[in-house]
Design an enzyme around this catalytic site. Structure first.
Site, PDB file in Angstrom:
ATOM      1  N   LYS B  78       2.955  12.130  -7.145  1.00 31.20           N
ATOM      2  CA  LYS B  78       2.711  10.664  -7.192  1.00 31.20           C
ATOM      3  C   LYS B  78       2.393  10.640  -8.811  1.00 31.20           C
ATOM      4  O   LYS B  78       1.401  11.539  -9.236  1.00 31.20           O
ATOM      5  CB  LYS B  78       1.720  10.075  -6.516  1.00 31.20           C
ATOM      6  CG  LYS B  78       1.186   8.724  -6.508  1.00 31.20           C
ATOM      7  CD  LYS B  78       0.298   8.073  -5.857  1.00 31.20           C
ATOM      8  CE  LYS B  78      -0.023   6.655  -5.883  1.00 31.20           C
ATOM      9  NZ  LYS B  78      -1.272   6.068  -5.035  1.00 31.20           N
ATOM     10  N   SER B 158       0.109   1.692  -2.582  1.00 32.66           N
ATOM     11  CA  SER B 158       0.635   1.899  -3.774  1.00 32.66           C
ATOM     12  C   SER B 158       1.533   3.174  -3.862  1.00 32.66           C
ATOM     13  O   SER B 158       2.108   3.567  -4.754  1.00 32.66           O
ATOM     14  CB  SER B 158      -0.619   1.980  -5.103  1.00 32.66           C
ATOM     15  OG  SER B 158      -1.265   3.385  -4.721  1.00 32.66           O
ATOM     16  N   SER B 182      -3.455   2.871   0.562  1.00 32.63           N
ATOM     17  CA  SER B 182      -2.169   3.365  -0.281  1.00 32.63           C
ATOM     18  C   SER B 182      -1.731   4.571   0.120  1.00 32.63           C
ATOM     19  O   SER B 182      -0.204   4.833  -0.519  1.00 32.63           O
ATOM     20  CB  SER B 182      -2.631   3.514  -1.657  1.00 32.63           C
ATOM     21  OG  SER B 182      -2.738   2.252  -2.476  1.00 32.63           O
TER      22      SER B 182
END
Lengths: 494, 492
Positions: B78, B158, B182
Site C-alpha cells: 500500500k 482505503s 480500511s
C-alpha cells in the site's frame, strides 16, 4: 501568588500616585543532553546549519517521536532542585501552529499535565534581603528550528539543528515586584540549573531565555492587565525591558487609557518594547494529547534515586559556608553564585583562616579575574597555590604586602608561591638583628627626624616606611614597629 | 506451466521450497498480470526491476535451502508505507515526487523475511475514504462486477488497491492499513481476507499517518492461512514506535484447524442496524449456524455504546489528521505552489495538494480542536471512546470472540456515494468500534449478494488474541466454502 506588603523602594512614583509592578517569568531552559527530546540527533550548539537533523526532526512522513529518558531525568532533577511536586504521570500534548521552522506543524509540549508542579526559589537581593518566588510548573517541550531571513532578498532559510532540542519551560508565579527581583530570580534560577547540571545557563547561545509578564497596579490593589515580553536573552535586558514596559503602562494608565493584553518584543538597541501581536491575533493552538506518545509514567523509586543523587544546592551551601567557615551572608552569597567558585573557595579555605581565604578569593582573585576577563574555571591561579600563599602569610614567611606582589606574579605565570618567594628572595625578615641594624641606619641618617618624632609620635610611621624601603618590604612590620618604638623612646612601657 | 498466480501464498511458498519454479518465474508472472490489468488501476508504481533483483536474490537463497518465511514471494505494498527510494505519496498530490530515504518497519520486516516487492498499491488519499475514490491517482476498480452488469464497482477503501490486487491475483498478498475499517471493508468487498491486528501489534514507523491512535497495519490475503503467514512477518515490537507493544509474535498459522469446542461466540445485538439489507442479516445468521455446527457456543451480548461509534470516530480521526497533516506545508518536500508570502504559499500548496475529502477532514478536525469546541467535541469523543472500549471488555466476560457483518452492504458503484459523505461514512459502522477500542478484527468472505458481489463476516477478538481470531476465521472459511472468483474482464 504570594501576598506581599508593597515596599516603598519598589514603587514607581507616577503623576497620579504610586504604582506597583507585578512580574511573572516563563524561562525556557535548554536541557543539558547530548540528544534531542524525541530523536537521537545531536543537540550540540554551533554546528553547520541542518547537519543535526534526524528524519523525526525534519518531520518526514511516518516518523514518530520516542521520548529521551535522560531528558525526563533532567526535568525531574530540576523539579527536585526547585523543591517542587514531581508528577509521576504527565502527558505530552501537541501545540498546533504553522511556521516554517516548525516542521511537524506542531510543537510537542506539556499543557494540562506537566511533569513538575508547584515549587519555590529563594532569591537573594541587595542588603541581604531575600524573597521567596513561587514556581507554578515546569514542563518539557521541543524547541523549534531557526528561521534565517538575511541570506537572500526574497527568500528565507531554515536551520533545523535546534528543531526538537529539549527545553524545560519553568513558569514562576507573579511573585516579583521589581526589575531587581526579576533579575535576581533569573540569576538564582540559572545558578540552581548550573549546580544541577540540567542546563548550562548560557544566555548568549540561547540556552536560557525568558518571557517576562509585566503588569502594574496601585500598591496592593487589584491586578492590572499584563503584557508578555518574549524571548529576552540577557539578565541586563530583562531589567531594562521591565523598567521600560512598566513606565509605558503607567503612562497609558495615567492618561486615562487602558492596557491591551498583548505580546511584545524588547529591542535592546532602542531600549524599548514593541507590540508583536495582540490578544485577538493570538494563535488558537488546538492543544490535544499527542497520540504518538503514551502518557509519561515515572516511578517514585526513580524520583527518590535522583533525589539522593542531587548535589548540594546554593541555599544549603550558603548556609553551610556561614556555619562552617563563619562567613558573612554577603560573602557566602557571592561565593555560592557559581558552584565552581564555591568549590574553589572551599579548596582554599580548608584548614586555613576562612576569613582570610574569603578575602583573597572574593577581593584579590575575583578582582584579577574580572580585570583580565577570566572565569574561575580558567583562573591562572589554582586553589592549591592560593592556599599555599595564605599559608605563607599565616606562618609569617611573607607579609600581606609582599603576598599581593607574589599574587600578581602567580596570576601572570601560574607559578607556585613558595617557589616565587625563594626565587625572588621575598622571605620576610624576622631576624631582629638585621632589622635593628636597618633601623639604626635610618636613625643615624636622620637625627632631625628623631628629634621631631619625640614631639610627634605619629612620625614613627615615616621611619617604618624608610625601614621597609631599605629592606625591600621584607622586614616583618610588627617587629619593625616594636624595635622602632623602643629606639625612638615611644614605647608605652617606657 | 500453469498460471503461477493461481497459487495462494502458502501454496507458492511450499512450491518454491520444493523448487517447482523459481521466484523470478513467479515474480515475472505477477509483473505480467499487473501489466495486463491497467483498467483496475491497482498499482500506482510498479517496481519491476527491483522485484526481479529481489527475486533473484531469493532464488539464490532458496537454491541453498535457505531463506525466510516469505522467501521469494511477491507482494504488493500500500502506498501509505514508506519504501526507500521508491515514490511514496499516500496517493496525495501534496507528496509529489517524494521518495523516502527510509523503509517502513513493516515492509522492512517483510523484506527481512525474503518477500519481493512488486510495487505500490493505490489507496484513498492519506487513507481517508471507504471506496478508494479519493486517490489523486484515480479510483481503483473492483475486479468483481454485478451479475450481468458492467458497472464499475468500488473495491472498498482505503486499502482498495490492496484488496483489488489480491482479488485479481496481481500479487500473492498485500500490506494494508486500517484506521476505521480500511482493511476489513475492502476485504469484504472483494472476497478476500483482511485482518487489522491489535493496536500496537505492527509498527507504525514509516507508515504515513492518518489518525495515529487508530492506524494499524495488517495484511489483505486470499485466505485465512495466507493472512496468518503475512501477519506473522509484519508484526513485532519496534522501539521506534512508542505505541508498539513488546510481546512475542505467535505462529498464527499453527492455530488454524484447532477445534472451536467450548469457544463462546458473542453476537452483539446493536449490530443489527436499521435499514440493513436482509441478505446481510441472512449471511450473519448463516455464520452463526456455521460456528455453532463447528462446536462453538453462541451467546447474545450487548455493546450499548455502538451507536456513538461513528460520530466518535469522525471526531477523533479528523482531529488527529488535522494535526498529522500539518507537516505537508510545501517547505521541505513534496508539492510547493509559490505564493507572495509564507502564508500564501501554505494556502496555495495545501489547497492544490489535498483533495476534497482530505480538506473536509482537516477542517472538521481543526474545528473540533478549536478553543471553545474542544470540550464539547474532542474531549466528549474521548470519553465515549472509553465507554466503547468498556463495552467490549464487559462483553468479553461472556464470550471469547464476536461475530458481526463486516459492512452493512455489498460493494457499490463508483460515484454512487461520493456526493453524500455521510452515507459513505456509514460503511464503517461495524468496523470503527474495533479501532476505537484498539482490538483485532478480521473479515472473512462468507457469501455472495443477490447480484453476485462478495460479502464478508467480521470476527472481533480480545486484545492480542489474534490466534483465536485466526482459529475461528479458519473454521468460518471451511464452513463457508467461498470459492467464487471474479470473471477476468480487465485483461487487455
Amino acid at each position: 501568588m504570594r501576598n506581599r506588603e508593597p515596599r516603598n523602594e519598589d514603587l514607581i512614583k507616577g503623576m497620579t500616585g504610586d504604582w506597583e509592578i507585578v512580574l511573572g517569568l516563563e524561562v525556557h531552559a535548554q536541557v543539558t543532553s547530548n540528544a534531542k527530546l524525541f530523536s537521537g540527533a545531536s543537540a550540540a550548539f554551533g554546528a553547520e546549519p541542518n547537519t543535526q537533523v534526524s528524519l523525526v526532526d525534519a518531520a518526514l512522513p511516518g516518523m514518530l517521536p520516542v521520548i529521551n529518558r535522560y531528558c525526563v531525568e533532567q526535568a525531574v532533577k530540576t523539579g527536585l532542585g526547585l523543591k517542587a511536586q514531581i508528577n509521576l504521570r504527565s502527558i505530552f500534548d501537541r501545540k498546533n501552529y504553522f511556521y516554517p521552522d516548525l516542521p511537524q506543524g506542531y510543537q510537542i509540549s506539556q499543557f494540562k499535565h506537566p511533569i513538575v508542579g508547584e515549587g519555590e526559589i529563594v532569591i537573594d537581593l541587595a542588603g541581604g534581603r531575600s524573597e521567596i518566588v513561587g514556581i507554578e510548573r515546569l514542563h518539557l517541550e521541543q524547541d523549534a528550528g531557526k528561521s534565517i531571513h538575511d541570506l537572500g532578498p526574497s527568500v528565507s532559510h531554515v536551520d533545523l539543528n535546534r528543531s526538537g532540542v529539549a527545553l524545560m519551560e519553568i513558569v514562576s508565579k507573579p511573585d516579583m515586584r521589581s526589575a531587581d527581583e526579576a533579575k535576581a530570580y533569573v540569576t538564582k534560577l540559572r545558578t540552581i540549573l548550573r549546580y544541577l547540571g540540567t542546563c548550562d545557563g548560557n544566555m548568549e547561545e540561547g540556552s536560557l531565555r525568558a518571557d517576562v509578564n509585566v503588569s502594574v497596579r496601585r500598591p496592593g490593589g487589584p491586578l492590572g492587565t499584563r503584557c508578555e515580553i518574549k524571548n529576552v536573552n540577557s539578565i541586563r535586558f530583562i531589567g531594562q525591558a521591565i523598567e521600560y514596559e512598566a513606565r509605558r503602562q503607567i503612562e497609558i494608565l495615567e492618561e486615562g487609557g487602558k492596557i491591551n493584553q498583548e505580546t511584545r518584543l524588547f529591542d535592546p538597541k532602542a531600549g524599548e518594547t514593541r507590540s508583536m501581536r495582540s490578544k485577538e491575533e493570538a494563535h488558537d493552538y488546538r492543544y490535544f494529547p499527542d497520540p504518538d506518545l503514551l502518557p509519561l509514567e515515572i516511578v517514585q523509586a526513580d524520583v527518590d534515586a535522583i533525589k539522593a543523587s542531587l548535589p548540594e544546592l546554593p541555599d544549603d551551601k550558603k548556609a553551610r559556608l556561614i556555619a562552617e567557615y563563619g562567613l558573612s551572608p554577603y560573602d557566602a552569597t557571592v561565593l555560592v553564585g557559581e558552584k565552581a567558585t564555591a568549590d574553589f573557595y572551599e579548596a582554599v579555605a580548608k584548614g586555613r583562616d576562612a576569613k582570610l581565604a574569603s578575602n583573597w578569593v572574593t577581593v584579590e582573585l575575583f578582582g584579577a579575574l574580572n580585570r583580565e576577563g577570566h572565569s574561575i574555571e580558567t583562573s591562572p591561579v589554582s586553589a592549591e597555590h592560593l592556599g599555599k600563599l595564605i599559608d605563607l602569610i599565616s606562618d609569617n614567611t611573607i607579609s600581606g604586602r609582599i603576598a599581593k606582589q607574589i599574587f600578581e606574579s602567580m596570576y601572570k605565570t601560574g607559578g607556585d608561591p613558595a617557589e616565587i618567594v625563594e626565587k625572588e628572595g621575598l622571605r620576610q625578615v624576622t631576624d631582629t638583628g638585621a632589622i635593628e641594624a636597618a633601623i639604626d641606619a635610618v636613625i643615624a641618617a636622620n637625627p632631625d627626624k628623631v628629634a621631631q618624632a619625640k614631639e610627634k609620635p605619629s612620625l614613627a610611621g615615616w621611619f617604618v616606611g624608610q625601614v621597609m624601603k631599605s629592606t625591600s618590604g621584607k622586614a616583618n612590620p610588627q617587629v619593625v614597629n616594636e624595635i622602632l618604638a623602643r629606639k625612638l623612646g615611644l614605647s608605652s612601657d617606657g | 506451466m500453469t498460471d503461477l498466480t493461481k497459487l495462494t501464498l502458502a501454496g507458492a511458498r511450499d512450491a518454491l521450497k520444493k523448487k517447482e519454479f523459481t521466484s523470478l518465474e513467479l515474480t515475472d508472472a505477477y509483473l505480467g498480470a499487473i501489466e495486463a490489468a491497467t483498467p483496475l488501476n491497482t498499482y500506482v508504481t510498479v517496481t519491476a526491476d527491483q522485484a526481479r533483483e529481489m527475486a533473484k536474490a531469493s532464488d539464490l537463497k532458496l537454491g541453498k535451502g535457505q531463506g525466510g518465511a516469505l522467501e521469494g514471494l511477491p507482494l504488493g505494498i500500500k502506498d501509505l508505507f514508506a519504501t526507500k527510494g521508491v515514490l511514496t505519496t499516500a496517493c496525495s498530490h501534496i507528496l509529489d515526487g517524494f521518495k523516502p530515504p527510509y523503509e517502513s518497519q513493516v515492509t522492512q520486516n517483510l523484506w527481512h523475511d525474503g518477500a519481493v516487492m512488486l510495487g505500490k498499491l493505490n489507496n484513498d488519499e492519506f487513507a481517508m475514504g471507504s471506496s478508494n475514490e479519493t486517490s489523486f491517482y484515480g479510483p481503483v476498480v473492483n475486479p468483481w462486477r454485478r451479475n450481468g452488469d458492467t458497472t464499475k464497482i468500488v473495491p472498498g477503501g482505503s486499502s482498495g488497491g490492496s484488496s483489488a490486487a489480491v482479488a485479481a491475483k496481481l500479487c500473492l498478498a498485500a500490506t494494508a492499513t486500517d484506521t476505521g475499517g480500511s482493511i476489513r471493508q475492502p476485504a469484504a468487498f472483494t472476497g478476500t481476507v483482511g485482518i487489522k491486528p491489535t493496536y500496537g501489534r505492527c509498527s507504525r514507523w514509516g507508515v504515513v499517518a492518518f489518525a495515529s491512535s487508530l492506524d494499524q497495519a495488517g495484511p489483505i490475503a486470499r485466505d485465512v492461512r495466507d493472512a496468518a503467514i503475512m501477519l506473522r512477518s509484519m508484526a513485532g515490537y519496534d522501539d521506534k514506535d512508542s505505541t508498539s507493544v513488546d510481546r512475542p509474535v505467535p505462529d498464527y498459522e499453527a492455530s488454524l484447524g484447532q477445534s472451536l469446542k467450548g469457544l463462546r461466540v458473542g453476537i452483539p445485538k446493536e449490530y443489527r442496524v436499521d435499514g440493513m439489507p436482509a441478505e446481510i442479516d441472512a449471511l450473519w445468521t448463516r455464520g452463526i449456524e456455521w460456528l455453532k455446527a463447528a462446536g462453538a457456543e453462541i451467546v447474545d451480548v450487548s455493546l450499548p455504546h455502538t451507536k456513538y461509534a461513528l460520530p466518535t470516530y469522525y471526531i477523533v480521526a479528523p482531529a488527529e489528521c488535522s494535526s498529522n497533516l500539518a507537516r505537508y506545508d510545501g517547505v521541505r518536500y513534496g508539492l510547493r505552489v509559490p505564493g507572495k508570502d509564507i502564508t500564501d504559499m501554505y494556502e496555495k500548496t495545501r489547497a492544490a495538494g489535498f483533495g476534497t475529502e482530505v480538506r473536509r477532514r482537516v477542517l472538521i478536525g481543526t474545528y473540533v480542536l478549536s478553543a471553545g469546541y474542544y470540550d464539547a467535541y474532542y474531549l466528549k469523543a474521548q470519553q465515549v471512546r472509553t465507554l466503547i472500549a468498556r463495552d467490549f471488555t464487559e462483553a468479553y466476560a461472556k464470550c471469547d470472540v464476536l461475530l458481526t457483518p463486516t459492512a452493512p452492504s455489498a460493494a457499490f458503484g463508483i460515484g454512487e456515494k461520493t456526493a453524500d459523505p455521510l452515507s459513505m461514512y456509514l460503511n464503517d459502522v461495524f468496523t470503527v468500534t474495533v479501532n476505537l477500542a484498539g482490538l483485532p478484527g478480521i473479515s472473512v468472505p462468507a457469501g455472495l449478494s443477490s447480484d453476485g458481489l462478495p460479502l464478508g463476516l467480521q470476527l472481533i477478538g480480545k486484545t492480542f488474541d489474534e490466534e483465536t481470531l485466526f482459529r475461528v476465521a479458519y473454521a468460518l472459511e471451511e464452513a463457508a466454502q467461498f470459492k467464487a472468483e471474479p470473471a477476468v474482464w480487465w485483461r487487455s
